[in-house]
Design a protein around this motif. Structure first.
Motif, mmCIF file in Angstrom:
data_model
loop_
_atom_site.group_PDB
_atom_site.id
_atom_site.type_symbol
_atom_site.label_atom_id
_atom_site.label_comp_id
_atom_site.label_asym_id
_atom_site.label_seq_id
_atom_site.Cartn_x
_atom_site.Cartn_y
_atom_site.Cartn_z
ATOM 1 N N UNK A 50 -16.327 -18.971 1.249
ATOM 2 C CA UNK A 50 -16.488 -19.436 2.625
ATOM 3 C C UNK A 50 -17.372 -20.668 2.669
ATOM 4 N N UNK A 51 -17.435 -21.262 3.870
ATOM 5 C CA UNK A 51 -18.230 -22.468 4.053
ATOM 6 C C UNK A 51 -19.729 -22.196 4.035
ATOM 7 N N UNK A 52 -20.112 -20.923 3.964
ATOM 8 C CA UNK A 52 -21.530 -20.589 3.794
ATOM 9 C C UNK A 52 -21.971 -20.693 2.329
ATOM 10 N N UNK A 53 -21.068 -21.212 1.477
ATOM 11 C CA UNK A 53 -21.326 -21.430 0.044
ATOM 12 C C UNK A 53 -21.472 -20.129 -0.733
ATOM 13 N N UNK A 54 -20.892 -19.071 -0.201
ATOM 14 C CA UNK A 54 -20.896 -17.785 -0.896
ATOM 15 C C UNK A 54 -19.515 -17.471 -1.440
ATOM 16 N N UNK A 55 -19.485 -16.876 -2.632
ATOM 17 C CA UNK A 55 -18.283 -16.234 -3.161
ATOM 18 C C UNK A 55 -18.607 -14.749 -3.281
ATOM 19 N N UNK A 56 -17.832 -13.918 -2.611
ATOM 20 C CA UNK A 56 -18.089 -12.480 -2.595
ATOM 21 C C UNK A 56 -16.946 -11.724 -3.257
ATOM 22 N N UNK A 57 -17.295 -10.635 -3.937
ATOM 23 C CA UNK A 57 -16.319 -9.720 -4.527
ATOM 24 C C UNK A 57 -16.414 -8.399 -3.779
ATOM 25 N N UNK A 58 -15.290 -7.942 -3.258
ATOM 26 C CA UNK A 58 -15.232 -6.716 -2.471
ATOM 27 C C UNK A 58 -14.436 -5.649 -3.217
ATOM 28 N N UNK A 59 -14.866 -4.409 -3.089
ATOM 29 C CA UNK A 59 -14.073 -3.292 -3.586
ATOM 30 C C UNK A 59 -13.039 -2.940 -2.519
#
Length: 255
Positions: free
Chosen positions: A238-247
């Motif tokens: 996202x544009x918040x500069x986060x890369x998230x991994x979700x289960x």
């Protein structure tokens, strides 16, 4: 240089290919600490990329879609040209068909082995933003700038509209860095799409019913998302500069 970078892995995961606003394509070997292979003297302002294990396709702002070899790392040929900037390229799972969208009101679906064989989708009211083939190649989902997802069957001689879903995605301009892309679950039974509330919603492609929601992770608009090959995880950027991994099972953030 400033501007977005577009990237894709080859289906076997062995290579990562990146393009952007400059005229250099970089090919990285997965698991290698070595320098990438640079392909110079390509077009400026590249806007889309897709790959098989043998070739990759690059779309550009000048409306061209060019084919490069992953064996020689050289330009091979031009697949097609549109009059307006290319916005997305999607390859069918078997690599035979390349769906191409631009700022025009149509989608071209070109046979990669014989570029004189072309199918057209010409009944869109607004330019398409994203394209996504079903994992079996049976359907093509189009995220349109009018905020509607159009689902076409690819099992007939010509693409046939079988469903359209209003309210799944937001209205975006073709050049927006925000994403409204439909991403199919690996077994094809569902697809995910970013929402205006910075969440990811999973839907049934049969009737558009909501199935599960990945929410509360991002403070900025989602710009990209992808399932792991077995569907157990979902990655979002996202544009918040986060890369998230979700289960997937719990919809919880694990990394």
């Amino acid at each position: 240089p400033n501007g977005p970078t577009f990237l894709t892995y080859t289906p076997d995961g062995s290579k990562l290919i990146t393009v952007g606003s400059n005229n250099v394509i970089r090919v990285y070997q997965t698991g290698s600490d070595g320098e990438p292979t640079n392909i110079d003297d390509t077009l400026d302002n590249n806007t889309a990329i897709a790959a098989t294990n043998d070739i990759f396709l690059v779309g550009a702002e000048d409306g061209s879609v060019c084919v490069y070899s992953l064996e020689t790392y050289l330009y091979d040929h031009m697949l097609t040209r549109c009059t307006l900037p290319i916005r997305d390229i999607a390859l069918s799972p078997d690599g035979i068909w390349a769906a191409v969208s631009s700022d025009e009101l149509e989608v071209k679906i070109i046979n990669t082995r014989d570029m004189l064989i072309v199918l057209y989708i010409r009944d869109l009211p607004k330019p398409p933003k994203h394209l996504s083939f079903h994992p079996n190649g049976t359907h093509l989902a189009i995220s349109c700038t009018d905020g509607i997802v159009y689902l076409y069957s690819m099992s007939t001689e010509e693409p046939r509209l079988v469903n359209k879903f209003d309210g799944m995605i937001r209205r975006l301009e073709t050049e927006d860095e925000k994403s409204s892309k439909v991403v199919w679950y690996p077994d094809g039974r569902a697809f995910a799409a970013p929402t205006a509330t910075r969440d990811v919603q999973v839907y049934s492609p049969d009737d558009g019913q909501k199935q599960r929601t990945f929410s509360g992770g991002h403070m900025g608009d989602i710009t990209a998302l992808a399932w792991s090959p077995n569907g157990a995880l979902l990655a979002t950027a996202a544009s918040d500069r986060k890369i998230l991994i979700w289960e997937t099972k719990s919809q919880r953030i694990v990394a």
